[in-house]
Motif scaffolding. Structure first.
Motif, short mmCIF file in Angstrom:
data_model
loop_
_atom_site.label_atom_id
_atom_site.label_comp_id
_atom_site.label_asym_id
_atom_site.label_seq_id
_atom_site.Cartn_x
_atom_site.Cartn_y
_atom_site.Cartn_z
N THR A 61 0.84 -1.22 0.00
CA THR A 61 0.00 0.00 0.00
C THR A 61 0.86 1.25 0.00
N GLY A 62 2.07 1.12 0.53
CA GLY A 62 2.92 2.30 0.58
C GLY A 62 4.28 1.94 1.16
N VAL A 63 5.13 2.95 1.17
CA VAL A 63 6.51 2.79 1.63
C VAL A 63 6.80 3.93 2.60
N PHE A 64 7.61 3.66 3.62
CA PHE A 64 7.93 4.78 4.52
C PHE A 64 9.44 4.98 4.65
N ASN A 65 9.73 6.27 4.88
CA ASN A 65 11.11 6.77 5.04
C ASN A 65 11.95 6.63 3.78
N GLY A 66 11.26 6.57 2.63
CA GLY A 66 11.93 6.74 1.33
C GLY A 66 11.35 8.01 0.72
N TYR A 67 12.17 8.78 0.01
CA TYR A 67 11.65 10.06 -0.52
C TYR A 67 12.51 10.48 -1.70
#
Ligand code: GLC
Length: 729
Positions: A61-67
């Protein structure tokens, strides 16, 4: 397409069960977090590239701490162009106190006693983060904390329920604004639900051993304030509440959050906290953990993959209804819709962001968070022309400016103490010596520091905690100054010059000796990118200190947890402590510096607290006022505080409760009257069945500069029929 409700219903009707479960599965960008697998060896770590296949298959659903442009665009492109239904990913991150521009840590921000400042900071941080493709922040932390040993106090708004509530709500408003589809905004997450800050013994992840009324009266309101401000998500806490881990606690996640508070967003676990219900001893297997967490009301797994592994089987066996999965998926899809991701999956990306306004706000915020605790003989602000010795482990470094959770900060751009004072004083008026390390001596450091002190007119002593000494999993059993630093302070004091201590810290510290040998003591917390400029502004008088303590500073760690809103006991402490009263035999029972305390460069005298009526009708409003006089002839910004005490109630009430506060600018020599209003609703507390009640009777009320000051006025709240309750005398 993405705007109307039917669009989501139609989308849901086309989803397979695996795709539905994929919308409930969130993964870290840097999947192999050092050490995480030691905590949960069964965790399935996959290389980032393998996520591409998962994304194509609709399992993420999503990814975190990548930007960032490349990272976000590449993954989003796979999701929207190569997966069967093209559902966009949501990109989350810990934007806790700034993104590229680091702002003061939350505990410092609370010291400003200016929620409106926190709202501006959150708005700026959101714009900066959204420009690099982020949609969702895991903030604000709304964990009340009364024990300075807990490492995450640095991420909290301190010990008071009103301060924590106002700041948590302000940050939700700042992050989200009025329209989440605005590409400069982030969806907020209130965390860690619930009572994570009540960790017993200040030991991170420990059980929250508090009574139900303490939970309701003190720990829950800040989360409620953030939910009522419209937070799009709630993150569960690692701890158990009354024996049930928060991630599987149906009473919390469904009974309270959804049924009573009406929360309509989605609930996400903390990092593996769902899986950890096995380690807690609640579930006997990961499959059981998945069942208990889902049925309790946890919508989304962060990192564990628990629902991906077990939810399809639980639905097939009938232990979980697919309709319940549909409701959880819709909550997540609605968040993505509100963010405008269906219309523009690349929202925000590539938008130019001018850092200059953010740096200016970082400097303003850093000035307004500093708390002056001592200023003997008015040594601050420094007189013009003085030669300054800047000494200590934090005099000339960049690594420890930002504090915990500044993982995206562009450190190379920050201003350290040496740079700040060099810019203000020039090289001829400044000498800099480290003197010692953060926790270890430097060969010859004390001698060099003492020599520097002797060569100067005044010493600025930059001491305190390093960045690694507070934050997650950074609880301390001793909250004093490292011995090497205390040795440095003693050595410098021998030089016989005025000593101004600049105390860097992520928590209240027990520093009685340091306070004694300092002529001035300025708490500078972790102030972020503009640390050096902002501290120089205050020390040199270009700005006056206006912060106040959001948390009591103990005399010794043995007093923890110590907080102002304590219960009276049947044998209240006396001053001086008397036998058979609430006292220690080896230290004063009071804090070294109380909640709400702080000095400015002016001085304010408070007149008596006045109440508009001695008897308050049940539906009337009480005005409480006080005349303040500035007596030093110097302008000051005073944090005027309104406290009450419910003198007698069916459940004993704290000796004081903060019910309002306001920072008031007072010109030198000026007189001002500050007035507050109190309604019956302000006097509520949790009754026997947990419902909030108000009881008529006598109340004390103070308008005061901090939690230990002032003489109260008294009023009586009449009952609903206008009669004095029995026993009021
Ligand atoms: C951490 C923290 C939480 C953070 C999350 C994602 O363990 O407890 O506050 O948002 O993991 O990094």
């Amino acid at each position: 397409m993405g705007k109307d409700r039917h669009f989501l219903d139609q989308l849901l009707s086309r989803m397979t069960l695996e795709e539905k479960v994929g919308q409930l599965s969130l993964y870290s960008a840097d999947v192999k977090l050092a050490g995480a697998e030691t905590v949960n060896p069964a965790l399935t770590f996959k290389a980032p590239e393998s996520r591409f296949d998962d994304i194509r298959a609709g399992r993420v659903t999503g990814v975190f701490n990548g930007y960032g442009e490349d990272y976000v665009r590449s993954l989003q492109k796979i999701a929207v162009e190569q997966s069967r239904l093209g559902i966009p990913l949501i990109f989350g991150a810990d934007v806790i106190h700034g993104f590229r521009t680091a702002f003061p840590v939350p505990l410092a921000e609370a010291a400003s006693f200016e929620p409106e400042l926190a709202e501006r900071v959150a708005e700026t941080a959101a714009a900066e983060a959204a420009a690099e493709g982020l949609h969702w922040t895991f903030a604000p932390g709304a964990d009340l904390c009364r024990d300075a040993r807990w490492g995450r106090v640095v991420e909290s708004y301190g010990e008071d329920v009103l301060v924590a509530s106002r700041f948590a709500a302000a940050r939700v408003r700042g992050f989200q604004g009025g329209d989440l589809s605005d590409p400069r905004r982030l969806m907020a997450t209130v965390k860690h639900f619930a009572a994570y800050g009540a960790a017993e013994a200040g030991l991170d992840y420990n059980t929250a051993e508090i009574s139900r009324t303490t939970l309701i009266d003190h720990y829950l309101p800040p989360y409620r304030a953030a939910v009522d401000a419209g937070a799009g998500a709630v993150m569960t806490a690692f701890n158990d509440v009354d024996g049930v881990p928060a991630s599987a606690n149906r009473e919390l996640l469904t009974g309270l959050l959804r049924d009573r508070w009406g929360f309509e967003g989605f609930v996400v676990s903390d990092y593996n906290s769902d899986f950890e219900t096995v380690a807690h001893g609640l579930a006997d297997s990961p499959r059981e953990a998945a069942r208990l967490c889902f049925l309790a009301g946890l919508d989304m797994c962060m990192q564990s993959g628990l629902y991906a592994d077990h939810l399809p089987g639980l639905v097939a066996s009938g232990e979980v209804e697919e309709g319940a999965v549909d409701r959880a998926v819709l909550r997540v899809l609605r968040a993505k819709q509100a963010l405008g991701l269906f219309e523009n999956p690349y929202r925000g990306l590539g938008r130019a962001f001018d850092p200059a306004p953010a740096r200016a706000l970082a400097r303003e915020a850093a000035r307004r968070c500093q708390v002056l605790l001592k200023n003997a003989d008015g040594v601050l602000p420094l007189k013009a022309g003085m030669r300054v010795a800047l000494i200590g482990p934090f005099a000339r470094e960049h690594q420890h400016l930002n504090g915990a959770w500044a993982i995206f900060a562009a450190n190379g751009l920050s201003v350290n103490l040496e740079e700040g004072f060099l810019a203000a004083l020039g090289p001829d008026a400044l000498v800099v010596e480290p003197g010692c390390g953060i926790a270890e001596p430097i060969a010859g450091g004390l001698d060099d520091a003492a020599a520097a002190a002797r060569s100067a007119d005044v010493v600025l002593l930059a001491l305190g905690e390093g960045q690694h000494m507070s934050g997650e999993s950074r609880s301390r059993s001793d909250i004093g100054l490292p011995p090497a630093q205390l040795d440095l302070a003693r050595a410098v004091k021998q030089a016989g010059k005025p000593v101004v201590t600049l105390l860097r810290t992520g928590r209240p510290l027990a520093i009685p000796e340091l306070a004694e040998l300092s002529d001035a003591l300025l708490v500078t917390w972790f102030l972020g990118a503009e640390t050096g400029a902002a501290v120089a502004d205050v020390v040199l008088g270009r700005a006056a200190p206006s912060g106040r303590l959001p948390m009591s500073f103990p005399r010794r760690v043995g007093q923890a947890p110590i907080y102002y809103a304590r219960k009276p006991t049947g044998r209240p402490p006396q001053h001086p402590p008397g036998p058979f009263t609430a006292r220690y035999i080896d230290v004063e029972p009071t804090p070294l510096y109380p909640f709400g305390y702080g000095l400015g460069y002016g001085r304010v005298e408070y007149g008596p607290t006045q109440v508009s009526v001695a008897e308050l009708g049940w539906s009337e409003t009480l005005s409480v006022s006080c005349e303040l006089v500035e007596t030093a002839g110097a302008a000051i910004e005073e944090v005027v505080q309104l406290y009450i005490r419910d003198v007698a109630a069916s459940r004993i009430r704290p000796v004081r409760e903060l019910k309002d506060f306001r920072k008031v600018a007072i010109a030198g020599g000026a007189r001002v009257v500050v007035a507050f209003e109190l309604q019956t609703a302000d006097l509520r507390f949790a009754g026997e069945d947990g419902a909030l009640i108000v009881e008529p009777g006598a109340f004390d009320v103070w308008v005061a500069p901090h939690a230990q000051a002032g003489v109260p006025a008294r009023f009586v709240l009449l009952d609903r029929h206008g009669a004095e309750p029995p026993g009021v005398g």
